[in-house]
Scaffold this active site. Structure first.
Site, PDB file in Angstrom:
ATOM      1  N   HIS A 217       0.825  -1.204   0.000  1.00 34.89           N
ATOM      2  CA  HIS A 217       0.000   0.000   0.000  1.00 34.89           C
ATOM      3  C   HIS A 217       0.859   1.255   0.000  1.00 34.89           C
ATOM      4  O   HIS A 217       0.473   2.290   0.509  1.00 34.89           O
ATOM      5  CB  HIS A 217      -0.916   0.016   1.224  1.00 34.89           C
ATOM      6  CG  HIS A 217      -1.856  -1.130   1.287  1.00 34.89           C
ATOM      7  ND1 HIS A 217      -1.576  -2.269   1.998  1.00 34.89           N
ATOM      8  CD2 HIS A 217      -3.056  -1.332   0.704  1.00 34.89           C
ATOM      9  CE1 HIS A 217      -2.575  -3.122   1.860  1.00 34.89           C
ATOM     10  NE2 HIS A 217      -3.489  -2.581   1.076  1.00 34.89           N
ATOM     11  N   ASP A 392       0.398   4.647   4.215  1.00 34.49           N
ATOM     12  CA  ASP A 392       0.324   4.679   2.757  1.00 34.49           C
ATOM     13  C   ASP A 392      -0.002   6.056   2.203  1.00 34.49           C
ATOM     14  O   ASP A 392      -0.163   6.214   1.001  1.00 34.49           O
ATOM     15  CB  ASP A 392      -0.706   3.669   2.257  1.00 34.49           C
ATOM     16  CG  ASP A 392      -2.091   3.909   2.854  1.00 34.49           C
ATOM     17  OD1 ASP A 392      -2.271   4.947   3.508  1.00 34.49           O
ATOM     18  OD2 ASP A 392      -2.963   3.060   2.665  1.00 34.49           O
ATOM     19  N   GLY A 393      -0.110   7.056   3.069  1.00 36.28           N
ATOM     20  CA  GLY A 393      -0.269   8.425   2.599  1.00 36.28           C
ATOM     21  C   GLY A 393      -1.654   8.817   2.146  1.00 36.28           C
ATOM     22  O   GLY A 393      -1.836   9.896   1.587  1.00 36.28           O
ATOM     23  N   GLY A 398      -8.631  10.285   2.107  1.00 38.69           N
ATOM     24  CA  GLY A 398      -9.770   9.552   2.645  1.00 38.69           C
ATOM     25  C   GLY A 398     -10.666  10.423   3.502  1.00 38.69           C
ATOM     26  O   GLY A 398     -11.901  10.365   3.398  1.00 38.69           O
ATOM     27  N   ARG A 534      -2.115  -0.157  10.087  1.00 40.55           N
ATOM     28  CA  ARG A 534      -1.188  -0.337   8.975  1.00 40.55           C
ATOM     29  C   ARG A 534       0.212   0.173   9.295  1.00 40.55           C
ATOM     30  O   ARG A 534       1.204  -0.283   8.732  1.00 40.55           O
ATOM     31  CB  ARG A 534      -1.735   0.372   7.739  1.00 40.55           C
ATOM     32  CG  ARG A 534      -0.979   0.050   6.479  1.00 40.55           C
ATOM     33  CD  ARG A 534      -1.682   0.611   5.265  1.00 40.55           C
ATOM     34  NE  ARG A 534      -2.927  -0.085   5.000  1.00 40.55           N
ATOM     35  CZ  ARG A 534      -3.842   0.350   4.139  1.00 40.55           C
ATOM     36  NH1 ARG A 534      -3.647   1.458   3.482  1.00 40.55           N
ATOM     37  NH2 ARG A 534      -4.938  -0.335   3.944  1.00 40.55           N
ATOM     38  N   ASP A 547       0.327  10.893  15.151  1.00 40.70           N
ATOM     39  CA  ASP A 547      -0.589  10.043  14.395  1.00 40.70           C
ATOM     40  C   ASP A 547      -1.569  10.902  13.602  1.00 40.70           C
ATOM     41  O   ASP A 547      -2.231  11.781  14.172  1.00 40.70           O
ATOM     42  CB  ASP A 547      -1.377   9.143  15.348  1.00 40.70           C
ATOM     43  CG  ASP A 547      -2.371   8.283  14.606  1.00 40.70           C
ATOM     44  OD1 ASP A 547      -1.930   7.402  13.860  1.00 40.70           O
ATOM     45  OD2 ASP A 547      -3.586   8.524  14.754  1.00 40.70           O
ATOM     46  N   GLY A 549      -4.443  10.199  12.334  1.00 41.37           N
ATOM     47  CA  GLY A 549      -5.827  10.022  12.758  1.00 41.37           C
ATOM     48  C   GLY A 549      -6.149  10.843  13.987  1.00 41.37           C
ATOM     49  O   GLY A 549      -7.247  11.406  14.108  1.00 41.37           O
TER      50      GLY A 549
END
Length: 564
Positions: A217, A392-393, A398, A534, A547, A549
């Site tokens: 990925h 995976d950037g 997203g 991941r 992070d 997220g």
């Protein structure tokens, strides 16, 4: 470089459409992916494989007689949504149960697990088949934490043959588990891949070097080494895999896999060297495959997969199959199944209008989702760069895609008279479906649980809003399984929630304390090693970078708490 692109966001859907048009003898479209266009007998266990796009021929290229019954196709390198997986699994079901196989990635585990639970609730036997072949992503003592890379191909081929042979649900699972336990992969990369529409690759490798232990990925390797000759690369791969040779095993199916940019002639040179090295080690090479089986867009790289076989596994490996990307032996000719399948997701609709107060709150929520989408668009590149360090950037892309879809869905439901709960449920479905990946599933769960706590009747009170945040945190941890310290959005969400529930004063005071706690929690992830998701295989590389997220959660909270 991925050059032939129209709109980057449409790349996966346009690619899948062209694939279907070019392979009508094998597949037909259904919402979320494809299923066989040939008739399949009732009473057969259905095996479906899936994951993000960008890996062709995985996974749609394997749909056909003797191989897969269907494939679920997500966005580039992002897990399909639970709704997409459910749709394909339901279409593939022939009354004997359905199994979905995928590499061991957090988003796939989460989304496909949701689909399995939904099918089980309907009385359908359903389960997952999780591939864990990559030796670079976990120690021998943590096999269950290893990710799935090119080993997807032989394990799925073997399990599919067992299903095609008429084996029952539990027997197909047993055969898969045996094949997965017998399969190991190891890879190297010479240059990173480029996402459609991006200006450059997700990572680069210095001239004369190769990255050791690549992901599929766009993850960089866990180490670097001098490139060397084709024979030396082959020896690196073979030696790495022979360290995990099962006791007494001396027969293998070997597979040299190109990642997307390495030429077939180069692969053949390595394949020859691999064959000789295995024979020198006293190993019988029962079959040798060389080509592209599980790619990573245009990544320059190569991997080697060894499946240690006995008579049973070899029989299933050699069984005939006929799919767009892989054929073996001769299959029986069967009739086409021309039934047209549903290509639309099941949508949240307004079955009962909300109260006037709840409709007003829903309208405000839809506006806030629009503000969030605008904010996330402005931070897309920043979040992507953070994610590319050990992932995976695609986090920024997203989050932008998911929030835009959520805002659009919310506005549509508000126009139909929906209350707050229904509006947020639709927004959650849209976010999960459009964003894909772990963050898509978690943000879908956040919005859905938030709305469920607030209902469609009353205007949200201060206590109800606090309860909704608590419900969202509980949903995230229940579904994702992460704890504080794992370097995820939970590191920001838990302290934010605790501050909101324990701070004295009015809602503004509580919101300010919550936002500060969330910011500190996100900042604390800078010094943490990723333990789940991941980024885990490259956990040490994530040290020094917060992070993504957790950062994006705080930014969304800033918009929401500011509005409160």
């Amino acid at each position: 470089m991925t050059r032939l692109v129209n709109v980057p966001e449409d790349f996966p859907a346009e690619s899948l459409r062209g694939f279907v048009l070019a392979n009508k003898r094998y597949v037909k479209p259904v919402y979320g992916g494809v299923v066989r266009s040939t008739a399949t007998r009732d009473g057969k266990v259905a095996v479906v494989y899936g994951g993000g796009s960008g890996h062709y021929p995985a996974f749609a290229g394997w749909v056909g007689q003797g191989f897969a019954d269907g494939a679920v196709c997500g966005n580039i390198f992002s897990s399909p949504s639970g709704a997409q997986a459910y749709s394909v699994l339901k279409a593939a079901d022939r009354g004997a149960g359905v199994l979905i196989g995928f590499g061991n990635y957090a988003g796939d585990v989460l989304h496909f697990g949701q689909a399995i639970e939904r099918l089980r609730a309907e009385g359908i036997d359903a389960d997952t088949l999780v591939v864990t072949d990559d030796i670079a992503s976990g120690s021998k003592d943590e096999l269950e934490k290893r990710r799935g890379i090119a080993g997807d191909f032989p394990t799925f081929k073997i399990a599919s043959a067992a299903a095609e042979a008429g084996k029952d649900f539990e027997e197909v699972k047993r055969v898969f588990a045996k094949a997965n336990d017998a399969t190991r992969s190891f890879g190297v990369a010479f240059d990173g891949c480029t996402l459609p529409g991006a200006d450059g690759p997700l990572f680069t490798v210095p001239e004369g070097k190769m990255a050791i232990g690549l992901g599929i990925h766009g993850e960089p390797g866990v180490d670097e080494a001098p490139l060397g000759t084709a024979n030396e690369v082959a020896k690196t791969l073979v030696d790495g895999l022979l360290e995990e040779r099962p006791e007494g095993a001396n027969r293998v199916v070997a597979m040299v896999n190109g990642l997307g940019d390495t030429k077939y002639e180069e692969l053949f040179i390595v394949a020859g060297a691999v064959h000789d090295l295995l024979e020198e080690a006293g190993i019988v090479v029962e079959d040798l495959e060389s080509g592209e089986f599980v790619t990573s867009l245009d990544m320059a790289g190569i991997s080697l997969t060894l499946t240690w076989v006995d008579d049973e596994l070899l029989e299933y490996w050699n069984a005939p199959c006929d799919s767009p990307a892989y054929r073996k032996g001769s299959v029986e000719q069967v009739e086409r199944d021309d039934a047209v399948l549903n290509n639309e997701a099941a949508k949240v609709t307004v079955t009962e209008t909300g109260s006037e107060a709840s409709q007003a709150a829903a309208s405000k929520a839809a506006d806030l989702l629009g503000e969030i989408a605008t904010m996330l668009e402005s931070k897309k590149d920043e979040l992507g760069e953070l994610d590319a360090v050990a992932g995976d950037g695609d986090h920024g892309i997203g989050m932008e895609n998911g929030s835009r879809a959520a805002a659009k869905a919310a506005q549509a439901l508000v126009a139909d008279g929906a209350g707050l709960s229904t509006t947020l449920a639709a927004a959650g479905d849209a976010w999960s479906d459009r964003a894909g990946g772990t963050s898509g599933a978690l943000w879908g769960a956040i919005l859905t649980s938030f709305g469920a706590a607030l209902g469609n009747e009353d205007a949200p009170t201060e206590n109800k809003l606090v309860e909704a945040v608590v419900a969202a945190q509980e949903a995230v941890q229940r579904l994702g399984g992460a704890e504080v310290g794992d370097k995820t959005l939970v590191d920001a969400l838990v302290p934010l929630t605790e501050a909101l529930t324990t701070t004295e004063g009015d809602l503004k005071t509580k919101a300010e304390a919550a936002l500060k706690a969330g910011e500190e929690g996100a900042s604390s992830t800078t010094d943490l090693v990723a333990k789940v998701g991941r980024a885990r295989p490259l956990g040490q590389k994530s040290v020094g970078t917060p992070d993504p997220g957790a950062i994006s959660l705080v930014e969304v909270a800033r918009v929401l708490l500011g509005a409160l």
